[in-house]
Design a protein around this motif. Structure first.
Motif, PDB file in Angstrom:
ATOM      1  N   LEU A 211       0.800  -1.220   0.000  1.00 43.86           N
ATOM      2  CA  LEU A 211       0.000   0.000   0.000  1.00 43.86           C
ATOM      3  C   LEU A 211       0.835   1.274   0.000  1.00 43.86           C
ATOM      4  O   LEU A 211       0.460   2.284  -0.584  1.00 43.86           O
ATOM      5  CB  LEU A 211      -0.789  -0.024   1.312  1.00 43.86           C
ATOM      6  CG  LEU A 211      -2.053   0.746   1.399  1.00 43.86           C
ATOM      7  CD1 LEU A 211      -3.020   0.187   0.391  1.00 43.86           C
ATOM      8  CD2 LEU A 211      -2.644   0.604   2.794  1.00 43.86           C
ATOM      9  N   ALA A 212       1.944   1.243   0.700  1.00 41.31           N
ATOM     10  CA  ALA A 212       2.744   2.454   0.816  1.00 41.31           C
ATOM     11  C   ALA A 212       4.209   2.076   0.736  1.00 41.31           C
ATOM     12  O   ALA A 212       5.051   2.636   1.409  1.00 41.31           O
ATOM     13  CB  ALA A 212       2.446   3.174   2.127  1.00 41.31           C
ATOM     14  N   ILE A 240      -1.052   2.830  -4.930  1.00 42.94           N
ATOM     15  CA  ILE A 240      -0.424   3.209  -3.660  1.00 42.94           C
ATOM     16  C   ILE A 240      -1.309   4.221  -2.943  1.00 42.94           C
ATOM     17  O   ILE A 240      -2.210   4.811  -3.531  1.00 42.94           O
ATOM     18  CB  ILE A 240       0.994   3.792  -3.881  1.00 42.94           C
ATOM     19  CG1 ILE A 240       0.952   5.043  -4.772  1.00 42.94           C
ATOM     20  CG2 ILE A 240       1.931   2.739  -4.445  1.00 42.94           C
ATOM     21  CD1 ILE A 240       2.284   5.767  -4.885  1.00 42.94           C
ATOM     22  N   ARG A 241      -1.027   4.402  -1.674  1.00 37.46           N
ATOM     23  CA  ARG A 241      -1.841   5.308  -0.869  1.00 37.46           C
ATOM     24  C   ARG A 241      -1.321   6.738  -1.004  1.00 37.46           C
ATOM     25  O   ARG A 241      -0.150   6.999  -0.765  1.00 37.46           O
ATOM     26  CB  ARG A 241      -1.777   4.863   0.588  1.00 37.46           C
ATOM     27  CG  ARG A 241      -2.765   5.581   1.463  1.00 37.46           C
ATOM     28  CD  ARG A 241      -3.064   4.825   2.733  1.00 37.46           C
ATOM     29  NE  ARG A 241      -4.323   4.115   2.628  1.00 37.46           N
ATOM     30  CZ  ARG A 241      -4.900   3.457   3.647  1.00 37.46           C
ATOM     31  NH1 ARG A 241      -4.311   3.405   4.812  1.00 37.46           N
ATOM     32  NH2 ARG A 241      -6.051   2.843   3.478  1.00 37.46           N
ATOM     33  N   THR A 242      -2.198   7.638  -1.376  1.00 38.66           N
ATOM     34  CA  THR A 242      -1.846   9.054  -1.475  1.00 38.66           C
ATOM     35  C   THR A 242      -2.945   9.868  -0.802  1.00 38.66           C
ATOM     36  O   THR A 242      -3.885   9.310  -0.249  1.00 38.66           O
ATOM     37  CB  THR A 242      -1.745   9.491  -2.945  1.00 38.66           C
ATOM     38  OG1 THR A 242      -3.066   9.503  -3.515  1.00 38.66           O
ATOM     39  CG2 THR A 242      -0.862   8.554  -3.759  1.00 38.66           C
ATOM     40  N   TYR A 243      -2.821  11.178  -0.898  1.00 36.62           N
ATOM     41  CA  TYR A 243      -3.832  12.063  -0.302  1.00 36.62           C
ATOM     42  C   TYR A 243      -5.110  12.122  -1.128  1.00 36.62           C
ATOM     43  O   TYR A 243      -6.126  12.631  -0.663  1.00 36.62           O
ATOM     44  CB  TYR A 243      -3.254  13.476  -0.149  1.00 36.62           C
ATOM     45  CG  TYR A 243      -3.015  14.107  -1.499  1.00 36.62           C
ATOM     46  CD1 TYR A 243      -1.784  13.992  -2.131  1.00 36.62           C
ATOM     47  CD2 TYR A 243      -4.036  14.761  -2.169  1.00 36.62           C
ATOM     48  CE1 TYR A 243      -1.581  14.512  -3.390  1.00 36.62           C
ATOM     49  CE2 TYR A 243      -3.829  15.282  -3.441  1.00 36.62           C
ATOM     50  CZ  TYR A 243      -2.601  15.151  -4.038  1.00 36.62           C
ATOM     51  OH  TYR A 243      -2.407  15.667  -5.281  1.00 36.62           O
ATOM     52  N   GLU A 244      -5.079  11.658  -2.368  1.00 37.63           N
ATOM     53  CA  GLU A 244      -6.272  11.747  -3.234  1.00 37.63           C
ATOM     54  C   GLU A 244      -7.317  10.737  -2.778  1.00 37.63           C
ATOM     55  O   GLU A 244      -6.993   9.549  -2.631  1.00 37.63           O
ATOM     56  CB  GLU A 244      -5.881  11.487  -4.692  1.00 37.63           C
ATOM     57  CG  GLU A 244      -7.046  11.442  -5.669  1.00 37.63           C
ATOM     58  CD  GLU A 244      -7.834  12.742  -5.767  1.00 37.63           C
ATOM     59  OE1 GLU A 244      -7.267  13.762  -6.192  1.00 37.63           O
ATOM     60  OE2 GLU A 244      -9.026  12.751  -5.382  1.00 37.63           O
ATOM     61  N   THR A 245      -8.551  11.169  -2.580  1.00 31.23           N
ATOM     62  CA  THR A 245      -9.565  10.266  -2.038  1.00 31.23           C
ATOM     63  C   THR A 245     -10.594   9.818  -3.073  1.00 31.23           C
ATOM     64  O   THR A 245     -11.443   8.985  -2.769  1.00 31.23           O
ATOM     65  CB  THR A 245     -10.337  10.938  -0.882  1.00 31.23           C
ATOM     66  OG1 THR A 245     -10.859  12.184  -1.371  1.00 31.23           O
ATOM     67  CG2 THR A 245      -9.429  11.206   0.304  1.00 31.23           C
ATOM     68  N   TYR A 246     -10.513  10.330  -4.287  1.00 28.10           N
ATOM     69  CA  TYR A 246     -11.532   9.949  -5.265  1.00 28.10           C
ATOM     70  C   TYR A 246     -11.428   8.452  -5.591  1.00 28.10           C
ATOM     71  O   TYR A 246     -12.424   7.760  -5.708  1.00 28.10           O
ATOM     72  CB  TYR A 246     -11.396  10.784  -6.541  1.00 28.10           C
ATOM     73  CG  TYR A 246     -12.592  10.642  -7.452  1.00 28.10           C
ATOM     74  CD1 TYR A 246     -13.669  11.521  -7.357  1.00 28.10           C
ATOM     75  CD2 TYR A 246     -12.679   9.607  -8.377  1.00 28.10           C
ATOM     76  CE1 TYR A 246     -14.791  11.370  -8.159  1.00 28.10           C
ATOM     77  CE2 TYR A 246     -13.798   9.451  -9.183  1.00 28.10           C
ATOM     78  CZ  TYR A 246     -14.848  10.339  -9.070  1.00 28.10           C
ATOM     79  OH  TYR A 246     -15.949  10.176  -9.859  1.00 28.10           O
ATOM     80  N   THR A 247     -10.193   7.994  -5.760  1.00 21.70           N
ATOM     81  CA  THR A 247      -9.958   6.570  -5.971  1.00 21.70           C
ATOM     82  C   THR A 247      -9.491   5.929  -4.654  1.00 21.70           C
ATOM     83  O   THR A 247      -8.940   6.614  -3.803  1.00 21.70           O
ATOM     84  CB  THR A 247      -8.839   6.356  -7.022  1.00 21.70           C
ATOM     85  OG1 THR A 247      -7.804   7.320  -6.784  1.00 21.70           O
ATOM     86  CG2 THR A 247      -9.376   6.546  -8.423  1.00 21.70           C
ATOM     87  N   ARG A 248      -9.687   4.631  -4.519  1.00 28.23           N
ATOM     88  CA  ARG A 248      -9.274   3.952  -3.291  1.00 28.23           C
ATOM     89  C   ARG A 248      -7.759   4.049  -3.116  1.00 28.23           C
ATOM     90  O   ARG A 248      -7.250   4.284  -2.040  1.00 28.23           O
ATOM     91  CB  ARG A 248      -9.695   2.478  -3.373  1.00 28.23           C
ATOM     92  CG  ARG A 248      -9.399   1.728  -2.101  1.00 28.23           C
ATOM     93  CD  ARG A 248      -9.484   0.236  -2.284  1.00 28.23           C
ATOM     94  NE  ARG A 248     -10.877  -0.211  -2.315  1.00 28.23           N
ATOM     95  CZ  ARG A 248     -11.230  -1.502  -2.310  1.00 28.23           C
ATOM     96  NH1 ARG A 248     -10.296  -2.443  -2.271  1.00 28.23           N
ATOM     97  NH2 ARG A 248     -12.480  -1.850  -2.357  1.00 28.23           N
ATOM     98  N   THR A 250      -3.972   5.163  -5.641  1.00 30.55           N
ATOM     99  CA  THR A 250      -3.532   5.857  -6.842  1.00 30.55           C
ATOM    100  C   THR A 250      -2.642   4.904  -7.624  1.00 30.55           C
ATOM    101  O   THR A 250      -1.573   4.520  -7.138  1.00 30.55           O
ATOM    102  CB  THR A 250      -2.744   7.131  -6.456  1.00 30.55           C
ATOM    103  OG1 THR A 250      -3.615   8.021  -5.747  1.00 30.55           O
ATOM    104  CG2 THR A 250      -2.195   7.839  -7.690  1.00 30.55           C
ATOM    105  N   LEU A 251      -3.091   4.510  -8.819  1.00 30.05           N
ATOM    106  CA  LEU A 251      -2.269   3.607  -9.627  1.00 30.05           C
ATOM    107  C   LEU A 251      -0.968   4.324  -9.996  1.00 30.05           C
ATOM    108  O   LEU A 251      -0.994   5.395 -10.601  1.00 30.05           O
ATOM    109  CB  LEU A 251      -3.018   3.203 -10.909  1.00 30.05           C
ATOM    110  CG  LEU A 251      -2.223   2.289 -11.847  1.00 30.05           C
ATOM    111  CD1 LEU A 251      -1.936   0.950 -11.206  1.00 30.05           C
ATOM    112  CD2 LEU A 251      -2.961   2.077 -13.163  1.00 30.05           C
TER     113      LEU A 251
END
Lengths: 338, 338, 338, 338
Positions: A211-212, A240-248, A250-251
């Motif tokens: 994930l990270a 991977i995990r980012t600050y963007e929440t629109y997608t589960r 971020t590819l």
């Protein structure tokens, strides 16, 4: 490895440190004395040197690797692409697009056999399906466990598709003897005890990026498996995990060409988990193929709204037909074109 | 749970979906028909409902939880602070500052006994030390394993300090019977099979927040352990992964008051791993105490430059004396003041 | 907008709050009284309501938007794709791939004219080049400013390619009168005073997503420009900041289909800045096209090693020939295929 | 600066590159030839060298700075703490805790004068208040602009507190002549044109760390102001963007001791924006003081529920009384203790 020493080191300190490096690691040390600081260059196999150990030394200001810390996964030492061939002849990494498709969770015999038929008809070469499911909540459906594996075997008999399924604990290894490709999920990418055990096997391991976790850490986890003697590792980028929440998640599409450059291992992409949104699976699958991925892992469910897990990101078999048609067409054109 | 339906739902679809919710989850469903969309409100125990399952339904536009998805870890249902008491009388979460200190890795009997003495003298009530070490590289030192646990027991005999040490696999559980507090490391925070096994024990579990896990996910992992019947969970904030590279991780100091607000469990902070830099341990430990932490976990090594792991972030015993003195003084003043 | 009130609200508080909403925002409020909490549903134009203002009210537990907070940029209210047509007839967003190419910084007349010729020959329809350069260090080259814009005009005369260049301050607006497309850089995406001034113009604005801005924030910045009356906004995904350090930024490829779904505006991708590495430009450009981007912005320099900025990510004209050929071929096939 | 050259460089290439470095930057270059690669060490003032330019050279494999790229903000060259003294005698950075408090937005004369009186009575030495507000939505309240500044001046007359307020554009500079401390908001931290103009002033600038900017980038933005001759810069940590959604941002508490170590400039913390939640202001303010911050910036509003912006994170004057009492008490004890 380049080591910058602290400005106030004495010559005696430099010598003592240099001697200790030579002794402990059997490397040659070149010393370069600058006006402000002394710099050491280590020559030899530095992949066994713990960079944090060096950084902790009193005399050290900072350290920089020149060589990558992984060897068996490193393309420098294995310039040719690794091609993984299954007993049934299916190949991963030979320049053709391979697709692993199926439901997030195995639920019933009818379900898994029906989905297996459909994804096979659409061109998928592998059946994926979860029997052990890592769920954030202890109250959520955790998979059918042994009986789920049994259903996967039935679907394999039914269609001939090799099966890919996730392992969550070394304690379950005996149940996975008959599984064709064992998947290590994102949450277990740094479950090193599990990786060590998988290194003792001689079958393909699909290693999902955590994930990270960084690209380098992913290659180090592949190295764990390979260091044990099992060189059949497939890397999988799944967001991977980012600050963007629109997608589960971020590819990280850049990871595809980077993994291909740094390593000889096959690289596949999971657009279903990367986005968590069924309507994004097609554009992300297309992007993955265009970026050079060797394969795709896609969630397909006979009835996503009734899926016991991950329904929101699953395609129906009809939707998968469409996606598979487009990605195979794109892969064909792109291959000719290169 | 609030469910917003898609604008184009028919009345029949709404009814069918509502009925299915009532049946499956034994909840009461209130329906509110707006101009553009219909909104459902679920009343009852929604913590068992899988929010992703709901989100995957054809008729659903979006879902929002009103209740938290954890119960046993939730302060709403357990308003009083949990206090964990060890057989030797040591308490965690009773309003006093508890400190767990010791080396990253156990190395020799002399080392661990000496460090144990020193940290005890400085006021630490627990001895930490790693016998099983999760390392990014398969070529790095992995800990002394069973013999490391043996050395920890010797240091306990020597000083009377209870021991805290990390477990990496369910396969090692028999070795941990005599350990006072079992630590789950950041990389294993979502190793759910491990959490389930720890839920069967009746001893304190120190649960470290994962590298890139949210506060809610951390509480859900605590819930995994508690759902098994083991309610002695200690939460540990140890830094999260961000884009900032100066520190190894970014200490999320806000997590301390948030964990305390959302949960009744004790909360400690590990400033050593959070920063990866010895000189930052003191200011971060002070900040943790000021923010309301119940305790600290600090790496102390007799000779950080020779530590087999994490030397760069370890304090010497003398440095630890100073930090301990300052944090205990601060804790005393802050307690009086509140 | 759905507002969940706090469990302990009195009926009088609910009424008073509901009345205030009706009065202030001219919305209709539906009230639904649950067992634990009361939920309000607001009907009408809620895009003008400040969600944080609502969240700050004593009686409010949480708020959830059902409608997006942007209107002019919202596809719901403008279902057809926006096509931007330049005076010279070039179109952006009409289903064909548009490419903007050129050096990071304009350096000399020879350089910019030569690069312009080369990128035109390869199929680029627009010339990019920086005259005002945002640099992290005050000691780095900051661009040629007015004379850089003059050189861009010369290259335009020479080749007929419209020019795209970045503005950094409202104070420079008079210098940009003759620029064909004005670029707002990632660092200025939330320079709202600049956005307001650009909203008064009637020429295309290329709006780059900020380094750490969400998809929604990007659309809100587009809304700033559009609210001023300038509806010619082009969105540009150029990578976001994550924990991964191998690439300068992480290209959020998912943003392409998401922007296309949420908005009617054209979407282009900048693979040069997204990766910071020349060898990644081709695979990322291919991925962008496959994911549905309307165009690409690519850095091309006659001699990357001597570029005054961003040389590491610039292609040579020969490399660009190759990339352009591949992306145009892919775009053609993908278009037929859809 | 350490430059690692590519393994296949010829001696002629090394010489040519080395010569170019010597000529262009007036640095001395030490060359160290290893078995696999050649390493160059640059001696002299390397802060003017663009690291990306070097990285773009054909012969270069990687580059590593030994010296920081900032000079005027660097503690190495200015070992003593900078103390900023206002005409009224207020000091920032002299070892005492300074507090800047007031509403997010200036709304009315009554409001700002009342809040000013209250925060002064509680011990704040500065009044903060926004007249120009950066808002994500063009439809949200943007501040009272010039008349807001006028109200701040009235509150200053009324209480004697110097005023701190945010500037959003160089075009507004004439309006800020009479402002005591000019604030650069997080979104403008890399608005380099604005920074350059502020560098021409001779008054304190409060520089907020950007939403997703590193510690080094923040110091580089301070350097922009200082390079213009204005050395009165106050650094402000206000939270960074991470994947955690419980808080609006994640307070990077480690930044406090790191800024103090790397730079001589005063460092303050804004717990209100860092969390976005009023109840977290106290624990985060306490943590900031404990970590060594020189001051705090706290939002206080006479009636948070009616605040035109940021109400959810504002304290009431009574709540601020309590927080101020606790932080001053803690600061006193910690100072004695050090």
């Amino acid at each position: 490895m380049i080591i910058v020493l602290k400005p106030d080191c004495t010559a005696a300190q430099v010598k003592s440190f240099t001697d200790s490096l030579t002794e402990e690691y059997k490397v040659k040390v070149n010393t370069w004395v600058g006006t402000h600081s002394t710099v050491l260059g280590l020559i030899g196999d530095t992949s066994v040197i713990d960079i944090e150990y060096i950084a902790a030394q009193d005399v050290v200001d900072s350290v920089k690797r020149v060589q990558e810390p992984y060897k068996k996964a490193n393309r420098k030492f294995h310039p040719d692409n690794t091609v993984i061939t299954l007993p049934g002849g299916q190949k991963i990494g030979d320049g053709n697009l391979c697709i692993m498709a199926g439901p997030c969770s195995v639920e019933t015999e009818e379900q898994i056999c029906y989905v297996a038929e459909r994804v096979k008809a659409a061109g998928a070469q592998f059946l994926r399906g979860g029997a052990f499911k890592p769920r954030t909540s202890p109250y959520a459906f955790q998979g059918l466990h042994a009986s789920g594996l049994e259903l996967l075997r039935k679907a394999r008999e039914h269609t001939g598709l090799p099966i890919v399924t996730e392992i969550m604990s070394t304690a379950h290894l005996p149940l996975f003897e008959d599984v064709d490709i064992i998947q290590v999920g994102a949450r277990n990418m740094q479950n090193f005890e599990l990786l060590k055990e998988l290194g003792k096997l001689r079958k393909p391991i699909l290693l999902k990026r955590g994930l990270a976790n960084t690209i380098e850490e992913t290659l180090m986890s592949a190295e764990y498996i390979m260091a044990g003697g099992n060189e059949q590792v497939i890397l999988c980028e799944r967001g991977i995990r980012t600050y963007e929440t629109y997608t589960r998640n971020t590819l990280d599409i850049s990871a595809v060409p980077i993994f291909k450059k740094l390593s000889h291992l096959p690289v596949i992409v999971d657009p279903s988990h990367a986005s968590g949104i069924a309507s994004l699976v097609e554009p992300l699958a297309m992007a993955a193929v265009a970026a050079g991925a060797d394969g795709l892992m896609i969630e397909v469910h006979n009835n996503p709204a009734k899926a016991l897990s991950d329904g929101a990101q699953s395609l129906t078999p009809d939707q998968f037909d469409h996606v598979a048609k487009r990605v195979f067409a794109a892969a064909k054109v792109l291959k000719e074109d290169m």
